[in-house]
Each structure stands twice: as C-alpha cells, then as structure tokens.
Enzyme design. Sequence first.
Site, short mmCIF file in Angstrom:
data_model
loop_
_atom_site.label_atom_id
_atom_site.label_comp_id
_atom_site.label_asym_id
_atom_site.label_seq_id
_atom_site.Cartn_x
_atom_site.Cartn_y
_atom_site.Cartn_z
N MET B 1 0.85 -1.05 -0.04
CA MET B 1 -0.16 -0.20 0.07
C MET B 1 0.62 1.23 0.04
O MET B 1 1.58 1.58 -1.17
CB MET B 1 -1.02 0.03 1.23
CG MET B 1 -1.96 -1.11 1.11
SD MET B 1 -3.70 -0.47 1.16
CE MET B 1 -3.67 -0.43 2.95
N CYS B 2 0.93 1.94 1.13
CA CYS B 2 1.41 3.24 1.07
C CYS B 2 0.75 4.46 0.94
O CYS B 2 -0.28 4.16 0.02
CB CYS B 2 2.88 3.62 0.20
SG CYS B 2 4.20 2.43 0.59
N GLY B 3 0.60 5.60 1.33
CA GLY B 3 -0.09 6.49 1.10
C GLY B 3 0.59 7.88 0.60
O GLY B 3 1.57 8.14 1.01
N ARG B 32 -3.21 3.45 5.26
CA ARG B 32 -2.29 2.90 4.12
C ARG B 32 -0.99 2.71 4.21
O ARG B 32 -0.34 1.88 3.55
CB ARG B 32 -2.51 3.83 3.04
CG ARG B 32 -3.78 4.06 2.16
CD ARG B 32 -3.82 4.70 1.14
NE ARG B 32 -2.94 4.14 -0.09
CZ ARG B 32 -3.77 3.29 -0.90
NH1 ARG B 32 -5.26 3.04 -0.73
NH2 ARG B 32 -3.13 2.51 -1.65
#
Lengths: 228, 298
Positions: B1-3, B32
């Site tokens: 994910m990561c945001g 995230r």
Amino acid sequence: MQVFDLAKSTLRELNQALHNVQNGSNETAWEVLNPKGSHAVAAGVDAPISVDVRGSVGYYCGGMNSEATITVHGSAGPGVGENMMSGSIVVKGDASQYAGATGKGGLLVIEGNASSRCGISMKGIDIVVHGNIGHMSAFMAQSGHLVVLGDAGDALGDSIYEAKLFVRGNVKSLGADCIKKEMRPEHIAKLRDLLDRAGVKDVKPEEFTRYGSARTLYNFNIDNADAY
Amino acid sequence: MCGIVGLFLKDKSLEPQLGAMLSEMLVLLTDRGPDSAGIAIYGASQKDHGKLTIQSQQPARDFAGLEAELGKKIGASVTMLVKSTHAVLDVPRNKLEAARDAIAELRPDARVMGMGDTIEIYKEVGLPEKVAERFEVSKMSGTHGIGHTRMATESAVTTMGAHPFSTGPDQCLVHNGSLSNHNNVRRELKREGMTFETENDTEVAAAYLSHKISNGQDLGQALESSLSDLDGFFTFVVGTKNGFGVVRDPIACKPAVLAETDQYVAFGSEYRALAKLPGIDGAKVWEPEPSTVYFWEH
C-alpha cells in the site's frame, strides 16, 4: 427513512444496522450522509432495501451486494460492487478501477466514466457505463454483459470467456482472444433491455458493436503459448 | 500500500496553512501505511540563502555547537533551527555544497535529508500524526509540499528508508508501489557517480530523476524517461522548487486521485485524503491516466 450520518456514527455501526435488516422489515429506505471517501460503505447488504449515499465513497462500496438498490450520489473508489450477487448499484459520478470485479449478478450502472479493469473476471453481473472505460476491462470475463456508451481503453476483453461486451464508441485495442462479433436479434433485444434498466434514453442498441471470445485460449495449446 | 499526498497552492492566501492542510491529508491516509511518514515543504525563497535539512539519531550530541563550527568551517554565517531529530541550517546559497561536505566531516553520523533554496524534509518512523506533531508541520507555511505514509515492502523500516527521498537540490520524490529493476538501475547510476544511502527502491527512482535532470532534461522529460527505464509498480509524486508532478506506470494499479480548483491542485492516493479540503465539492476530480506525465508549476 433511516438516516445515518458518518460524521457522527461509525462505518461499523452503519454496516451492522444494514446487515440487521430482516426480511419484511419496514426500514426499506436508508440514507448515508458524509461518506467522505470511506471504504466498504453498504458492503454485504442482504435485503431488498434502498440505500442513498450522499457523497463520494472509497474502496468496495456495495461489495457483495444482494438485493439492495444502492445509489452513490458522487464518485466511487476502487472495487465498487465487487462480487455483487443481485440488486443494483448506480454511481452518479465516476468509478475507479475494477468496478464490478468478479460480480455474479445484478446491475451496476456508472453514469460517469469507469477506470481500468472494469468488469474484470465478471461472472454474470451486468454493467452499464454511460461514459468511457479504462484499460484491461473485462479481463478474463466469464459471463454477464458489459455495456459502454463511450470508448474502451487498451486490451479490452483480454483472455475473455463467455461475457458479452457492447461498445458504442472506439476500442483502443482488443486483448488476446477477444474479437468483434455480429449483433444478432437476441443481442439487440438484450441490449435494449439493459439500456432501459440503466435509464439510458436516445441511444439505439444498433449503435453498438459486440465483442466476445474467439475461444482459442480455452484449452492450452502449445502453439498459443505466446498469447497467454 | 503506502499513501501519498501532494498539495500545490495557486491561492497565496492559503500559504500559511500549507503545513496544516498537508498534514491533515496525510493523517487521513494513516491506514495505508503505519510504518513511517515524511513530508517535504517548499517554503518562501530568501534572497541568496539556501537550506539544508539534516537528521541525527543523537540530536543532542550532533546538533550542539554545530551552528558555530559549520560557520567557521565554511567561512559564512549559519543559523540553525532544531526540530526534534531534524535541524534546518540556513546558509548562503553559494555555500550549500561546501556546507553539505563540511557536515559530513564535522558530524559523520548526521544525514542530509535534503538541500536547496526552499525545500525542508522531515521524516521519521511512526504514524503520520506523530511525525507531523513532532516536527510541528502544521505550523509551517509554504507554496507546495508532498507527503508519504509508508507500508514497507522493499527495504527496512528506518528513518532513512522513509519517504520523501531527495537526491538533488530542491528535488524530492514519494512513491507508492515497488520497483523490480532497482538493483540494476542502482548499479548503473553508481557507475555514473550517483551515491546512495539505502537499499531502498524509491531512492533509486529519485536518483534516476536527479541524474536525468543534471544531464539537462527538465522534470517532465525525466519523468517520461522513467516510464521506459523503471520497471515495476509506481505512482510517483515529485516536488521541485517551482512545482510538483505526477506519473503512474502503464498498468496503473496503484491508486491516484487529483483535484483542482482555482485555489489549489491536490493529489491523494485516495479521495479520502482530499475530502476535507476547502471547495472540494466543486473541484474537478479525476484519476491521472497511466503513462502520462502531469505537472504544475508556479
């Protein structure tokens, strides 16, 4: 009308309340305020109720929907109506990637555009998109109908099985084993019915082109290895 | 994910709120990526001045007396603002590189997070809310900024593995995705003289862009080149002194939403991040197309 304000209650409370609706209940009309991109709004509903969501939602809105009529008065994030079983979902705005993915039944209407992978692996759902759809749509689509009033992106219907695709505009490119097919009277009749149910007026079924499987990749053939 | 979030202000009256708006956007994407968070803010340009953001695991030791020692070493007046594990050093613009080299000598354990005319970079392990609080990001004003909250996949959860990555003056990059050919590209860039602090894939992307820019490409061209040279999944948001850019790989499975009004251009991995911005209901909101470079400049 049952009103749920997500600025005041939690998403869990909303979905639990929707899941608690019993068959024959009088609580048939629900309204959701302030979704602000929340995930899984009205996912897993299993009752013939209507849910009006006032605003834009995030991932998986209406996922696994059974019997409910869900209207998103805004745009939807990835996976709207994922694995829908029956009922209907209408998105007044745009939908992000993989709208209606793996859907088994029901009707999903996107009044704006849908992004990439629309109807990926669809298994019986009907999807009507008033605008355009992105690349890799209907990838490995097994059954059901995908109707697009605008254009389709690259690799439409790659490795498609028996889903039927109807596109009114241009197709940027077709995926492996997806070909243009003739429109027979039964396809015209089915398309007319779908357009009617999706609230599309002034568009004739004859304006669409049908696409579907060439059925050359069903069984592995070493000569086709490059196509997979 | 990561945001990822990004905010580019068109309306100058919003500039005092840049830090507050950007941190709120990032906090909204906390789930995230809870591993680490970072923010790059482009503040006001000061005539003939530049700045370096440095970080130390032992700030009390490393930052003590640094102002005077560095000033003496480079023969110029230096001012320092310490914020937790980070310090921002204000030096004459023509002494920036000398200051960077001097810091490596004076404080070998301190790391340079970024340098340039206006960029400040803050990043640490922890939740976005805690990281933003720690560096008082919400009090910062600026013209534009980008932020990242990380779910680590390609390298360890460390301060240096957090985003944004900066490998050139006033340039930084945040990334959602994972690169599959980063080892090879890193080897090639090392041969060209680029240096690396981590084993992280995103640092390779940042160094790749900086290398292209230092060889005469503009950011738009560098981003175009990245589409053919970098393999893997990526949505990149890139900051420069004057603006920010967005590009997604051809498959585009990492999410991205852009919003534009008369007041700003905003980027979020999800619409959620944008939902509280002023005037968002009337904004033009869309998903950036795959393999397409978007760029806004002041």
